[in-house]
Design an enzyme around this catalytic site. Structure first.
Site, PDB file in Angstrom:
ATOM      1  N   GLY A  12       0.750  -1.030  -0.083  1.00  0.00           N
ATOM      2  CA  GLY A  12      -0.016   0.086   0.102  1.00  0.00           C
ATOM      3  C   GLY A  12       0.797   1.181  -0.090  1.00  0.00           C
ATOM      4  O   GLY A  12       0.286   2.520   0.553  1.00  0.00           O
ATOM      5  N   ASN A  14       1.493   3.174  -2.557  1.00  0.00           N
ATOM      6  CA  ASN A  14       0.681   4.331  -3.339  1.00  0.00           C
ATOM      7  C   ASN A  14      -0.576   4.804  -2.406  1.00  0.00           C
ATOM      8  O   ASN A  14      -1.008   5.870  -2.626  1.00  0.00           O
ATOM      9  CB  ASN A  14       0.123   3.791  -4.677  1.00  0.00           C
ATOM     10  CG  ASN A  14       1.335   3.734  -5.776  1.00  0.00           C
ATOM     11  OD1 ASN A  14       1.560   5.006  -6.088  1.00  0.00           O
ATOM     12  ND2 ASN A  14       1.755   2.840  -6.224  1.00  0.00           N
ATOM     13  N   ASN A 108      -5.471   3.632 -12.585  1.00  0.00           N
ATOM     14  CA  ASN A 108      -4.488   2.851 -12.264  1.00  0.00           C
ATOM     15  C   ASN A 108      -3.310   3.486 -12.537  1.00  0.00           C
ATOM     16  O   ASN A 108      -3.159   4.308 -13.376  1.00  0.00           O
ATOM     17  CB  ASN A 108      -4.681   1.481 -13.210  1.00  0.00           C
ATOM     18  CG  ASN A 108      -3.422   0.474 -12.968  1.00  0.00           C
ATOM     19  OD1 ASN A 108      -3.212   0.054 -11.922  1.00  0.00           O
ATOM     20  ND2 ASN A 108      -2.738   0.154 -14.093  1.00  0.00           N
ATOM     21  N   HIS A 110       0.764   2.451 -13.581  1.00  0.00           N
ATOM     22  CA  HIS A 110       1.569   1.571 -14.154  1.00  0.00           C
ATOM     23  C   HIS A 110       3.079   2.003 -14.042  1.00  0.00           C
ATOM     24  O   HIS A 110       3.290   3.116 -14.389  1.00  0.00           O
ATOM     25  CB  HIS A 110       1.217   1.137 -15.618  1.00  0.00           C
ATOM     26  CG  HIS A 110       1.986   0.026 -16.039  1.00  0.00           C
ATOM     27  ND1 HIS A 110       1.781  -1.092 -15.929  1.00  0.00           N
ATOM     28  CD2 HIS A 110       2.905   0.194 -17.059  1.00  0.00           C
ATOM     29  CE1 HIS A 110       2.748  -2.010 -16.609  1.00  0.00           C
ATOM     30  NE2 HIS A 110       3.383  -1.123 -17.148  1.00  0.00           N
TER      31      HIS A 110
END
Length: 207
Positions: A12, A14, A108, A110
């Site tokens: 976690g 982010n 999202n 990446h």
């Protein structure tokens, strides 16, 4: 106020970047409504609880099949009234019905500069291993909307990160996180919350 649900599978980091930005007043129009993990042992759930954020595990292992798991996940998102779904290291394929229901409301991060080193099979350390094997001098991270493809949705933000000669995949992964991922994700959430972007013909434009 933008209600966000953050979906996680692991540590976690982010998520922590989002929480830190919220607590520093940089996400004034954002409410972290829920943190949901597919993994009971995810440290991200502890991070959420430490900051008084609702945290729940919905594991596919607890359901007879994937359809029931997907149904439970979507019911929880409805329950917390999520306006935006943030995938922050969520290692589960998002079901088609969820993408349809939350069109341009799932984002999202990446760990590469899409379209490089993305798509099926490119996740976690594999992305950085591939970048080093190819000998690129610059990599980075991308925040994008999620569509039916893998890493193919409209790009919101990108940030470049320099590759250094003595990098290992682990060292490069950490630098991409620190210099790009942890900055881009809160920034993208803020831009969406403040209605600063729009999508036209599959491309994101700033208003």
């Amino acid at each position: 106020m933008l209600n966000i649900a953050v979906l996680v599978s692991g540590g976690g980091t982010n998520l922590q970047a989002i929480i830190d930005s919220k607590e520093k007043g940089r996400l004034s129009n954002v409410n972290i409504a829920a943190v949901i993990s597919n993994n009971k042992g995810a440290y991200a759930l502890e991070r959420a609880k430490k900051h008084g954020i609702f945290a729940k595990c919905i594991s596919p292992l607890d359901f007879e099949n994937r359809d029931l798991f997907h149904q439970a996940l979507m019911e929880e998102l409805e329950k917390v009234q999520a306006d935006l779904i943030v995938l922050a290291g969520f290692l589960v394929v998002i079901p088609q019905e969820m993408i349809r229901k939350y069109r341009n409301r799932i984002i999202n991060v990446h760990p590469s500069l899409i379209p490089s080193f993305c798509g099926t099979g490119y996740y976690g350390l594999k992305v950085h291993e591939a970048a080093l094997e190819r000998g690129v001098k610059v990599t980075g991270a991308t925040v994008h909307f999620v569509d039916e493809g893998t890493d193919t949705g409209p790009i919101i933000l990108q940030k470049a990160v320099e590759v250094q000669e003595d990098d290992t995949p682990e060292i490069l992964q950490r630098r991409v996180m620190e210099e790009a991922e942890w900055k881009l994700m809160p920034q993208a959430i803020r831009m969406i919350a403040d209605d600063e972007i729009e999508i036209r013909d599959g491309i994101v434009y700033q208003k």
